[in-house]
Design an enzyme around this catalytic site. Structure first.
Site, PDB file in Angstrom:
ATOM      1  N   ARG A  47       0.754  -1.004  -0.107  1.00 58.81           N
ATOM      2  CA  ARG A  47       0.055  -0.164   0.006  1.00 58.81           C
ATOM      3  C   ARG A  47       0.820   1.464  -0.093  1.00 58.81           C
ATOM      4  O   ARG A  47       2.158   1.146  -0.026  1.00 58.81           O
ATOM      5  CB  ARG A  47      -0.981   0.022   1.149  1.00 58.81           C
ATOM      6  CG  ARG A  47      -0.768  -0.817   2.576  1.00 58.81           C
ATOM      7  CD  ARG A  47       0.489   0.049   3.106  1.00 58.81           C
ATOM      8  NE  ARG A  47       0.146   1.396   3.508  1.00 58.81           N
ATOM      9  CZ  ARG A  47       1.299   2.274   3.489  1.00 58.81           C
ATOM     10  NH1 ARG A  47       2.375   1.693   3.604  1.00 58.81           N
ATOM     11  NH2 ARG A  47       1.143   3.417   3.533  1.00 58.81           N
ATOM     12  N   GLY A  48       0.464   2.518  -0.318  1.00 59.79           N
ATOM     13  CA  GLY A  48       1.210   3.650  -0.273  1.00 59.79           C
ATOM     14  C   GLY A  48       1.091   3.837  -1.871  1.00 59.79           C
ATOM     15  O   GLY A  48       1.531   2.875  -2.689  1.00 59.79           O
ATOM     16  N   ALA A  49       0.713   5.340  -2.113  1.00 63.13           N
ATOM     17  CA  ALA A  49       0.823   5.195  -3.630  1.00 63.13           C
ATOM     18  C   ALA A  49       1.850   4.901  -4.456  1.00 63.13           C
ATOM     19  O   ALA A  49       1.589   4.214  -5.574  1.00 63.13           O
ATOM     20  CB  ALA A  49       0.137   6.928  -3.826  1.00 63.13           C
ATOM     21  N   ARG A  88      -7.566  -0.166  -6.908  1.00 58.99           N
ATOM     22  CA  ARG A  88      -7.968   0.791  -5.717  1.00 58.99           C
ATOM     23  C   ARG A  88      -8.337   2.207  -6.457  1.00 58.99           C
ATOM     24  O   ARG A  88      -7.579   2.445  -7.399  1.00 58.99           O
ATOM     25  CB  ARG A  88      -6.851   0.911  -4.774  1.00 58.99           C
ATOM     26  CG  ARG A  88      -6.849  -0.328  -3.868  1.00 58.99           C
ATOM     27  CD  ARG A  88      -5.607  -0.081  -2.686  1.00 58.99           C
ATOM     28  NE  ARG A  88      -6.312   0.583  -1.855  1.00 58.99           N
ATOM     29  CZ  ARG A  88      -5.691   1.137  -0.882  1.00 58.99           C
ATOM     30  NH1 ARG A  88      -4.086   0.831  -0.659  1.00 58.99           N
ATOM     31  NH2 ARG A  88      -5.802   1.877   0.208  1.00 58.99           N
ATOM     32  N   GLN A 195      -1.452   2.421  10.034  1.00 61.08           N
ATOM     33  CA  GLN A 195      -0.197   2.487   9.311  1.00 61.08           C
ATOM     34  C   GLN A 195       0.642   3.078  10.007  1.00 61.08           C
ATOM     35  O   GLN A 195       2.139   3.062   9.911  1.00 61.08           O
ATOM     36  CB  GLN A 195      -0.558   3.215   8.003  1.00 61.08           C
ATOM     37  CG  GLN A 195      -1.183   2.418   6.948  1.00 61.08           C
ATOM     38  CD  GLN A 195      -2.647   2.770   6.878  1.00 61.08           C
ATOM     39  OE1 GLN A 195      -3.257   2.946   7.786  1.00 61.08           O
ATOM     40  NE2 GLN A 195      -3.314   2.645   5.670  1.00 61.08           N
ATOM     41  N   ASP A 236      -1.943  10.868  -1.977  1.00 63.44           N
ATOM     42  CA  ASP A 236      -2.541   9.619  -2.971  1.00 63.44           C
ATOM     43  C   ASP A 236      -2.734  10.349  -4.185  1.00 63.44           C
ATOM     44  O   ASP A 236      -2.852   9.661  -5.181  1.00 63.44           O
ATOM     45  CB  ASP A 236      -3.669   9.072  -2.404  1.00 63.44           C
ATOM     46  CG  ASP A 236      -3.184   8.047  -1.141  1.00 63.44           C
ATOM     47  OD1 ASP A 236      -3.211   8.563  -0.151  1.00 63.44           O
ATOM     48  OD2 ASP A 236      -2.688   6.728  -1.579  1.00 63.44           O
ATOM     49  N   ASN A 246      -5.151  12.273   1.001  1.00 67.57           N
ATOM     50  CA  ASN A 246      -4.335  11.422   1.730  1.00 67.57           C
ATOM     51  C   ASN A 246      -5.200  10.585   2.767  1.00 67.57           C
ATOM     52  O   ASN A 246      -6.494  10.898   2.811  1.00 67.57           O
ATOM     53  CB  ASN A 246      -3.298  12.389   2.293  1.00 67.57           C
ATOM     54  CG  ASN A 246      -2.225  11.343   2.980  1.00 67.57           C
ATOM     55  OD1 ASN A 246      -1.750  10.755   2.133  1.00 67.57           O
ATOM     56  ND2 ASN A 246      -1.817  11.659   4.309  1.00 67.57           N
ATOM     57  N   LYS A 247      -4.486   9.721   3.475  1.00 70.48           N
ATOM     58  CA  LYS A 247      -5.189   9.059   4.515  1.00 70.48           C
ATOM     59  C   LYS A 247      -6.247   9.788   5.225  1.00 70.48           C
ATOM     60  O   LYS A 247      -6.017  10.968   5.655  1.00 70.48           O
ATOM     61  CB  LYS A 247      -3.981   8.309   5.315  1.00 70.48           C
ATOM     62  CG  LYS A 247      -4.542   7.273   6.333  1.00 70.48           C
ATOM     63  CD  LYS A 247      -5.534   6.459   5.932  1.00 70.48           C
ATOM     64  CE  LYS A 247      -4.959   5.704   4.539  1.00 70.48           C
ATOM     65  NZ  LYS A 247      -5.861   4.534   4.069  1.00 70.48           N
TER      66      LYS A 247
HETATM   67  O1  MRU Z   1      -4.646   3.144   2.068  1.00 64.69           O
HETATM   68  P1  MRU Z   1      -2.874   3.150   2.026  1.00 64.69           P
HETATM   69  O2  MRU Z   1      -2.129   2.897   3.250  1.00 64.69           O
HETATM   70  O3  MRU Z   1      -2.331   2.871   0.545  1.00 64.69           O
HETATM   71  O4  MRU Z   1      -2.819   4.965   2.103  1.00 64.69           O
HETATM   72  C1  MRU Z   1      -1.562   5.348   1.992  1.00 64.69           C
HETATM   73  C2  MRU Z   1      -1.464   6.877   2.237  1.00 64.69           C
HETATM   74  O5  MRU Z   1      -2.484   7.549   2.392  1.00 64.69           O
HETATM   75  C3  MRU Z   1      -0.167   7.490   2.247  1.00 64.69           C
HETATM   76  O6  MRU Z   1      -0.048   8.493   2.943  1.00 64.69           O
HETATM   77  C4  MRU Z   1       0.089   7.945   0.591  1.00 64.69           C
HETATM   78  O7  MRU Z   1      -0.268   6.867  -0.241  1.00 64.69           O
HETATM   79  C5  MRU Z   1       1.498   8.520   0.612  1.00 64.69           C
HETATM   80  S1  MRU Z   1       2.603   6.928   0.391  1.00 64.69           S
HETATM   81  C6  MRU Z   1       4.002   7.653  -0.058  1.00 64.69           C
END
Ligand code: MRU
Length: 347
Positions: A47-49, A88, A195, A236, A246-247
């Protein structure tokens, strides 16, 4: 840190450090098929963009190999690419990576499958490599914004695990430390997937960077007590006007930071900026299974038959953002104009 995204050219498999089990276990999830890739993305093995983008690029190579066993590999492949791209909805890096692979295919549309595979393997590795380089550049630019002795709050995990390596928000913290500044981190725990508590704390502690975990709802108190000097988060998707997804919870952190006069920075590669998305309202927000909120592991927390909200992301309006740290430097308000300018030069 252990290698968390590893592709084998020999077996055409993608091995991912399974982030669901961190920090307790360092397990690996091996993707051999497109279904495996889509599952890994959806259940958040990875996970993470930017990490999603890199995995999707390798996923395209797996899809190509799978399509070879079908009557018309081109038709099958086109479907499989769309299947991966839709795994996603919010992180634009997923579509961005698939678009980049598709473009290469279009530019070589008469190519044989095995030659396309060779091109794509090279491209996926390039995406992986570029991401690390971009993070290091962001680390340099962002590191300059942080002062010696500062405590930085971050939300979610925008570190090495969320990227090909080094990290975006955590890359900025690493960058400041490489500039010989003493930096402490507060990782918001980031309900419901945790996370911050599980992943940010894991990777910073492993690297010997001082980190404390705080409940998400401690943010206002910590800022009121002047225990936070700046906020740095990842993204994201950043719309053409600077609104940033973002999250879930990030928007609240930004509002509280504004109230307390604390700078709020977003760190993201330009691949996270989507100029085709005009503003935050146009960003699709993923909703995830309610079990992530109603349970911890298999343990139910809330009564039966009670509905839950599980929006995975929120959008921070551009006006709350002090600066967007990219590999090309720090963007400031007016974001609309400055983002358009950046992309004009990119063409
Ligand atoms: O649902 P996730 O864990 O994929 O969400 C991730 C985030 O919101 C991160 O902050 C974002 O992707 C930046 S990652 C460098």
């Amino acid at each position: 840190m252990v290698e968390h995204i590893y592709f084998s050219d020999d077996t055409l498999t993608l091995t991912l450090l399974d982030q669901r089990f961190l920090p307790v276990q360092e397990d690996f999830f091996v993707c051999q098929t497109t279904d495996d890739i889509v599952k890994a993305l959806q259940v958040m093995v990875v996970r993470g963009a930017p990490a999603i983008g890199v995995s999707a690029a390798f996923g395209a190579c797996i899809a190509l190999n799978e399509a070879l066993n079908t009557p018309d590999w081109r038709v099958t492949l086109a479907h499989l690419l769309e299947y991966i791209a839709n795994a996603r909805p919010t992180a634009v890096n997923l579509r961005w990576a698939i678009k980049r692979m598709r473009k290469l295919w279009l530019e070589n549309n008469t190519i044989e499958a095995k030659d396309l595979l060779a091109l794509w393997l090279k491209e996926a590795r390039l995406i992986q490599q570029e991401d690390i380089e971009n993070n290091r550049k962001m680390g340099f630019f962002g590191g300059e914004l942080l002062q010696d002795g500062w405590t930085i709050m971050t939300h979610c995990n925008a570190g090495a695990l969320a990227t090909a390596g080094y990290g975006t928000a955590l890359g900025v913290i690493r960058g400041a430390i490489e500039q010989n500044k003493h930096i402490k981190v507060i990782a918001n725990e980031t309900r419901p997937f945790l996370q911050g508590a599980r992943l940010t704390a894991y990777e910073l502690a492993k690297d010997g960077i001082e980190v404390s975990v705080a409940c998400d709802n401690a943010c206002a108190l910590l800022m009121q007590r002047k225990l936070v000097d700046a906020v740095v988060v990842g993204a994201d998707r950043i719309a053409a006007n600077g609104d940033t997804a973002n999250k879930i919870g990030t928007y609240g952190v930004a509002i509280i930071a504004k109230e307390h006069g604390i700078p709020f920075y977003v760190a993201a590669p330009s691949s996270t900026i989507d100029i085709e998305t005009l503003c935050g309202e146009d960003i699709p927000i993923e909703t995830r299974p309610s079990k992530e909120v109603s349970h911890i592991g298999e343990h139910r927390l809330i009564p039966y038959n009670v509905k839950v909200f599980n929006f995975a992301f929120d959008v921070t309006p551009a006006k709350l953002i002090t600066g967007i740290i990219t590999e090309n430097g720090v963007l400031r308000n007016p974001y609309q104009k400055n983002i358009a300018e950046l992309f004009k030069h990119k063409k």
